[in-house]
Design a protein around this motif. Structure first.
Motif, PDB file in Angstrom:
ATOM      1  N   GLY A 171       0.832  -1.203   0.000  1.00 22.19           N
ATOM      2  CA  GLY A 171       0.000   0.000   0.000  1.00 22.19           C
ATOM      3  C   GLY A 171       0.868   1.256   0.000  1.00 22.19           C
ATOM      4  N   GLN A 172       0.722   2.102   1.031  1.00 19.08           N
ATOM      5  CA  GLN A 172       1.512   3.323   1.146  1.00 19.08           C
ATOM      6  C   GLN A 172       2.855   3.092   1.813  1.00 19.08           C
ATOM      7  N   ALA A 173       3.100   1.880   2.296  1.00 18.29           N
ATOM      8  CA  ALA A 173       4.374   1.602   2.965  1.00 18.29           C
ATOM      9  C   ALA A 173       5.503   1.551   1.940  1.00 18.29           C
ATOM     10  N   ARG A 174       6.713   1.896   2.406  1.00 15.16           N
ATOM     11  CA  ARG A 174       7.881   1.938   1.529  1.00 15.16           C
ATOM     12  C   ARG A 174       8.860   0.840   1.936  1.00 15.16           C
ATOM     13  N   LEU A 175       9.431   0.187   0.920  1.00 19.87           N
ATOM     14  CA  LEU A 175      10.428  -0.850   1.178  1.00 19.87           C
ATOM     15  C   LEU A 175      11.750  -0.198   1.563  1.00 19.87           C
ATOM     16  N   LEU A 176      12.255  -0.543   2.753  1.00 25.19           N
ATOM     17  CA  LEU A 176      13.533  -0.002   3.220  1.00 25.19           C
ATOM     18  C   LEU A 176      14.684  -0.952   2.947  1.00 25.19           C
ATOM     19  N   SER A 177      14.460  -2.241   3.119  1.00 24.91           N
ATOM     20  CA  SER A 177      15.558  -3.180   2.986  1.00 24.91           C
ATOM     21  C   SER A 177      15.007  -4.559   2.624  1.00 24.91           C
ATOM     22  N   CYS A 178      15.774  -5.285   1.814  1.00 23.81           N
ATOM     23  CA  CYS A 178      15.456  -6.681   1.482  1.00 23.81           C
ATOM     24  C   CYS A 178      16.778  -7.405   1.295  1.00 23.81           C
ATOM     25  N   GLN A 179      17.044  -8.380   2.163  1.00 22.82           N
ATOM     26  CA  GLN A 179      18.345  -9.045   2.148  1.00 22.82           C
ATOM     27  C   GLN A 179      18.170 -10.546   2.376  1.00 22.82           C
ATOM     28  N   HIS A 180      19.101 -11.309   1.782  1.00 19.93           N
ATOM     29  CA  HIS A 180      19.182 -12.753   2.018  1.00 19.93           C
ATOM     30  C   HIS A 180      20.241 -13.014   3.084  1.00 19.93           C
ATOM     31  N   HIS A 181      19.891 -13.788   4.085  1.00 20.18           N
ATOM     32  CA  HIS A 181      20.819 -14.176   5.138  1.00 20.18           C
ATOM     33  C   HIS A 181      20.736 -15.685   5.327  1.00 20.18           C
ATOM     34  N   TYR A 182      21.616 -16.205   6.177  1.00 20.01           N
ATOM     35  CA  TYR A 182      21.631 -17.624   6.511  1.00 20.01           C
ATOM     36  C   TYR A 182      21.614 -17.787   8.022  1.00 20.01           C
ATOM     37  N   GLU A 183      20.658 -18.555   8.504  1.00 22.31           N
ATOM     38  CA  GLU A 183      20.495 -18.949   9.908  1.00 22.31           C
ATOM     39  C   GLU A 183      20.016 -17.819  10.805  1.00 22.31           C
ATOM     40  N   VAL A 184      20.668 -16.669  10.799  1.00 18.04           N
ATOM     41  CA  VAL A 184      20.303 -15.593  11.725  1.00 18.04           C
ATOM     42  C   VAL A 184      20.190 -14.270  10.968  1.00 18.04           C
ATOM     43  N   VAL A 185      19.448 -13.352  11.590  1.00 12.76           N
ATOM     44  CA  VAL A 185      19.335 -11.993  11.068  1.00 12.76           C
ATOM     45  C   VAL A 185      20.310 -11.109  11.837  1.00 12.76           C
ATOM     46  N   PRO A 186      21.220 -10.397  11.153  1.00 11.01           N
ATOM     47  CA  PRO A 186      22.177  -9.537  11.872  1.00 11.01           C
ATOM     48  C   PRO A 186      21.455  -8.395  12.581  1.00 11.01           C
ATOM     49  N   PRO A 187      22.111  -7.802  13.570  1.00 10.17           N
ATOM     50  CA  PRO A 187      21.485  -6.679  14.290  1.00 10.17           C
ATOM     51  C   PRO A 187      21.164  -5.507  13.358  1.00 10.17           C
ATOM     52  N   LEU A 188      20.095  -4.801  13.699  1.00 11.71           N
ATOM     53  CA  LEU A 188      19.695  -3.644  12.903  1.00 11.71           C
ATOM     54  C   LEU A 188      20.634  -2.469  13.175  1.00 11.71           C
ATOM     55  N   ARG A 189      21.031  -1.804  12.078  1.00  9.58           N
ATOM     56  CA  ARG A 189      21.908  -0.639  12.244  1.00  9.58           C
ATOM     57  C   ARG A 189      21.095   0.638  12.390  1.00  9.58           C
ATOM     58  N   ASP A 190      20.307   0.948  11.386  1.00  8.38           N
ATOM     59  CA  ASP A 190      19.440   2.131  11.439  1.00  8.38           C
ATOM     60  C   ASP A 190      18.136   1.743  10.765  1.00  8.38           C
ATOM     61  N   PRO A 191      17.222   1.167  11.527  1.00 11.31           N
ATOM     62  CA  PRO A 191      16.037   0.563  10.899  1.00 11.31           C
ATOM     63  C   PRO A 191      15.144   1.545  10.172  1.00 11.31           C
ATOM     64  N   ALA A 192      15.225   2.824  10.472  1.00 13.14           N
ATOM     65  CA  ALA A 192      14.332   3.796   9.832  1.00 13.14           C
ATOM     66  C   ALA A 192      14.902   4.360   8.544  1.00 13.14           C
ATOM     67  N   ARG A 193      16.119   3.971   8.167  1.00 11.97           N
ATOM     68  CA  ARG A 193      16.756   4.485   6.958  1.00 11.97           C
ATOM     69  C   ARG A 193      16.735   3.422   5.867  1.00 11.97           C
ATOM     70  N   VAL A 194      16.793   3.907   4.627  1.00 10.93           N
ATOM     71  CA  VAL A 194      16.834   2.977   3.495  1.00 10.93           C
ATOM     72  C   VAL A 194      18.158   2.225   3.503  1.00 10.93           C
ATOM     73  N   ASP A 195      18.097   0.910   3.404  1.00  4.91           N
ATOM     74  CA  ASP A 195      19.300   0.082   3.456  1.00  4.91           C
ATOM     75  C   ASP A 195      19.418  -0.706   2.147  1.00  4.91           C
ATOM     76  N   THR A 196      20.294  -1.701   2.149  1.00  5.14           N
ATOM     77  CA  THR A 196      20.571  -2.471   0.941  1.00  5.14           C
ATOM     78  C   THR A 196      19.356  -3.272   0.512  1.00  5.14           C
ATOM     79  N   VAL A 197      19.101  -3.283  -0.789  1.00  6.53           N
ATOM     80  CA  VAL A 197      18.070  -4.138  -1.379  1.00  6.53           C
ATOM     81  C   VAL A 197      18.764  -5.058  -2.375  1.00  6.53           C
TER      82      VAL A 197
END
Length: 343
Positions: A109-135
């Protein structure tokens, strides 16, 4: 030595010299055997009578066995017809090394995609969740008409899902929604079995309409990290068509928002997609095939089974996403212990 003759015997004319042969009734005297008594005549049973009695008994027993056998045949046929009307579902599992990458259709809808990443086993800690990151995900955007309402145009973000189930590959997405002014906020999504089929479809809009019509949709809420574990179920419809269904288990964790108060008006969404395990569940109908044999009709014949039943599988010939394993079906038993990658 001579025997003494009594006077009565001397006067008997039949004993006089020159008399004719002695005539008259003969008297038979039976002497009991030493130490025994004579058997009464009422206990003498003829051999023919005994044979008749045994023949009647055999006929009665045979008729009883035939009645029991007929009842068993009737009961078997009745049970077989009942099982055909209500087949039993049999569940088996097939292990795969990797899945065909599924398609994840999101409706932000009106939401914006900030980040989309492939990881293995665990999700790394968030650095700046409100900013646009790697897609670094493979994504496609598509607009199509709502299959349930021709007046509505829908916009979907299609993301290629994880494949390496044994390496615990996962896809992590972040969205942000500013100033929605709603009491509750959520993003809808649905899953379909093959992202490659979507890319190769000549009409992607119609492809998404078919997926939305045949699939269930889910939601994940803002302010939480929703972890989705997917699994595949393959079934065969009553009309013979093969169907593939996604099942999922979700766990929700609250997001501890540490942003300044002025920035908390922007709602954040976090979602993770991962395969639950490397086993595809296959559902089959189980019926019973019976063959009935005639019993020997001769009175002296041997008794044989009247009906024998053997289970038969009506199995769906399903094309698996990860490919058929060589050397057989490779199905895992129901009581299979969890492998090391199962969590």
């Amino acid at each position: 030595m001579g025997r003494a003759v009594t006077a009565a015997q001397k006067d008997d004319p039949r004993r006089q010299p020159g008399a004719g042969p002695v005539t008259g009734p003969r008297v038979t005297v039976s002497f009991p055997a030493p130490g025994g008594e004579p058997a009464p005549s009422s206990l003498r049973v003829s051999k023919a009578c005994l044979q008749n009695v045994f023949s009647v008994l055999l006929i009665l027993i045979y008729l009883l066995l035939m009645a029991v056998a007929g009842f068993l045949v009737y009961q078997t046929i009745t049970d077989f017809q009942e099982k055909l009307r209500h087949p039993v579902m049999s569940v088996s599992y097939k292990e795969v090394d990797r899945y065909d990458a599924p398609g994840i259709a999101l409706y932000p809808g009106q939401a914006r995609l900030l980040s989309c990443q492939h990881h293995y086993e665990v999700v790394p800690p968030l650095r700046d969740p409100a900013r646009v990151d790697t897609v670094n995900c493979t994504t496609q955007r598509i607009n199509y008409t709502d299959p349930f309402s021709n007046q509505t145009l829908k916009s979907a973000l299609i993301v290629r899902g994880p494949r390496e189930v044994k390496k615990r590959e996962l896809v992590f997405l972040q969205f942000s929604l500013s100033g929605g002014g709603e009491d509750f906020s959520a993003i809808d999504y649905l899953l379909f079995s093959s992202y490659q089929s979507f890319l190769q479809s000549p009409d992607r809009g119609r492809f998404m309409q078919a997926c939305e019509s045949a699939s269930s949709s889910w939601k994940f809420s803002g302010g939480f990290r929703t972890w989705v574990k997917m699994s595949l179920v393959e079934t065969k419809e009553e009309d013979g068509r093969q169907a593939m269904e996604f099942r999922q288990e979700t766990s929700v964790v609250n997001y501890v928002d540490q942003r300044p108060v002025a920035e908390r008006g922007t709602q954040l969404f976090f979602v993770v997609f991962e395969w639950k395990d490397p086993f595809i569940q296959k559902v089959q109908d189980v019926s019973t095939a019976c063959s009935v044999h005639m019993a020997d009709s001769r009175p002296g014949g041997r008794c044989r089974p009247l009906a024998t039943c053997q289970p038969a599988l009506r199995e769906a010939d399903v094309s698996l996403g990860g490919g058929r394993q060589p050397g057989g079906t490779g199905g895992a038993p129901l009581g299979l212990s969890k492998p090391h990658w199962y969590s």
